[in-house]
Write an enzyme that holds these catalytic residues in place. Sequence first.
Site, PDB file in Angstrom:
ATOM      1  N   ASP A  30      -0.457  -5.654   9.149  1.00  0.00           N
ATOM      2  CA  ASP A  30      -1.499  -4.704   8.764  1.00  0.00           C
ATOM      3  C   ASP A  30      -2.737  -5.527   8.409  1.00  0.00           C
ATOM      4  O   ASP A  30      -2.724  -6.310   7.462  1.00  0.00           O
ATOM      5  CB  ASP A  30      -1.024  -3.881   7.549  1.00  0.00           C
ATOM      6  CG  ASP A  30      -2.037  -2.802   7.155  1.00  0.00           C
ATOM      7  OD1 ASP A  30      -3.163  -2.812   7.689  1.00  0.00           O
ATOM      8  OD2 ASP A  30      -1.697  -1.954   6.303  1.00  0.00           O
ATOM      9  N   LYS A  85     -13.385  -1.067   6.627  1.00  0.00           N
ATOM     10  CA  LYS A  85     -13.975  -1.909   5.583  1.00  0.00           C
ATOM     11  C   LYS A  85     -14.960  -2.907   6.173  1.00  0.00           C
ATOM     12  O   LYS A  85     -16.080  -3.019   5.683  1.00  0.00           O
ATOM     13  CB  LYS A  85     -12.891  -2.658   4.813  1.00  0.00           C
ATOM     14  CG  LYS A  85     -11.570  -1.919   4.665  1.00  0.00           C
ATOM     15  CD  LYS A  85     -11.534  -0.930   3.520  1.00  0.00           C
ATOM     16  CE  LYS A  85     -10.449   0.080   3.762  1.00  0.00           C
ATOM     17  NZ  LYS A  85      -9.733   0.579   2.655  1.00  0.00           N
ATOM     18  N   TRP A 101       0.864  -1.184   0.000  1.00  0.00           N
ATOM     19  CA  TRP A 101       0.000   0.000   0.000  1.00  0.00           C
ATOM     20  C   TRP A 101       0.906   1.242   0.000  1.00  0.00           C
ATOM     21  O   TRP A 101       1.790   1.354   0.853  1.00  0.00           O
ATOM     22  CB  TRP A 101      -0.875  -0.034   1.259  1.00  0.00           C
ATOM     23  CG  TRP A 101      -1.887   1.053   1.368  1.00  0.00           C
ATOM     24  CD1 TRP A 101      -2.794   1.436   0.415  1.00  0.00           C
ATOM     25  CD2 TRP A 101      -2.122   1.881   2.507  1.00  0.00           C
ATOM     26  NE1 TRP A 101      -3.588   2.445   0.897  1.00  0.00           N
ATOM     27  CE2 TRP A 101      -3.193   2.751   2.179  1.00  0.00           C
ATOM     28  CE3 TRP A 101      -1.541   1.982   3.775  1.00  0.00           C
ATOM     29  CZ2 TRP A 101      -3.689   3.696   3.067  1.00  0.00           C
ATOM     30  CZ3 TRP A 101      -2.039   2.919   4.655  1.00  0.00           C
ATOM     31  CH2 TRP A 101      -3.096   3.757   4.306  1.00  0.00           C
ATOM     32  N   ALA A 134      -6.286  -4.814   7.497  1.00  0.00           N
ATOM     33  CA  ALA A 134      -7.294  -3.804   7.160  1.00  0.00           C
ATOM     34  C   ALA A 134      -8.548  -4.413   6.550  1.00  0.00           C
ATOM     35  O   ALA A 134      -9.545  -3.725   6.377  1.00  0.00           O
ATOM     36  CB  ALA A 134      -6.700  -2.787   6.187  1.00  0.00           C
TER      37      ALA A 134
END
Length: 392
Positions: free
Chosen positions: A207, A242, A126, A209
Amino acid sequence: MLESLNPQPQDKILQLIAMFRDDPRTDKIDLGVGVYKDASGLTPVMRAVKAAEKRLWEVETTKTYTALAGEPAYNAAMVSMILGAGFSDRATSISTPGGTGAIRQALELVKMAAPGAMVWLSNPTWPNHPSIIKFLGMKMAEYRYFDAETRGVDMAGVLEDLAQVAKGDVVLLHGCCHNPTGANFTADQWTQVADLLEARGAVPFIDLAYQGFGDGLEEDAAATRMIAARFPEVLIAASCSKNFGIYRERTGILIALTDPARKAVVQGNLNYLNRQNFSFPPDHGARLVTMILEDAALTADWKAELEEVRLNMLTLRRTLADALRQATNSDRFDFVAHHRGMFSRLGLTEAQVNVLRDQHGIYMVGDSRINIAGLNARTVPVLAAAIAQVAG
Ligand code: LMR
């Protein structure tokens, strides 16, 4: 003073939002920023979130400060959603403004604890990961990750590069649903990575997400749980943007696993970091998440809707892979059905991506990352035909 400022490079993903908005074509297709959209193109407020908001309005009697680390019930509910039971003696945590806030706080914690530590990133990753690391003046290195030929994980490259990790280096791993590629480690590959990082004495930084967007809420946390069980110190940055669909509420968490004897000091440093950067973390989204996770009926409804979202994206993956098979008369794009999460990197050149945008009104990130959720039954064949035309 301000005249000395130089223009900053625009974030490529966020830039697409404005470009898409300003495009007058009515048949344009937005496959840019990672936001879930239903078949009608809307990003709905999830049912359980709406119900919790209504209840919150009725029962909330004050807006006074909570705690620097965030509402304790939120942190506890999130630690348990991510890690399951058994980590309370090792888990320290702070509520953060979104997953980005958690990543930033994690990196600042690393900088405080080990100013010279190297942070390893997958290539690609990212774009905000390297951007924040650079902004903080930290050292970074890359490990190969994506095989441009197969559009799968380049496992030999991963293992070769991570063999260079030094003791105490921090290695950032995408817990599930790799962004931007959509290619993920298998369970066996996760074990190989863990074995190697353990041997090197690295600190894993995960991470997370997109928990619930890949193979399921529990399945998507499996790798994180395995790492958490094996390593004495782990950093986990997680987002509710999300899986709860509360993007603009900025709801995330940083979990730092440590030796129980160090817990108070680590927690104190996390609280200190929140105080330095923004004082108390945002509360509204965190409170909604807590209300949902503490109420059996709301939890069940939220999980059901999240599962619908996940299955919609899987169906879109399969239909797109089929449509590309037909349109290109080849199996070159079958990987789309095997990738998981919101994104797939198609492997197109930047020039091809530009043609798709300029001539077909199809917007994707320059590295040919598409947001699967930006598609629907009508636009899948349109995308497939356009890809066949530019890359067939
Ligand atoms: C994305 O990668 O599109 C999302 O994580 C949104 C963002 O902030 O970049």
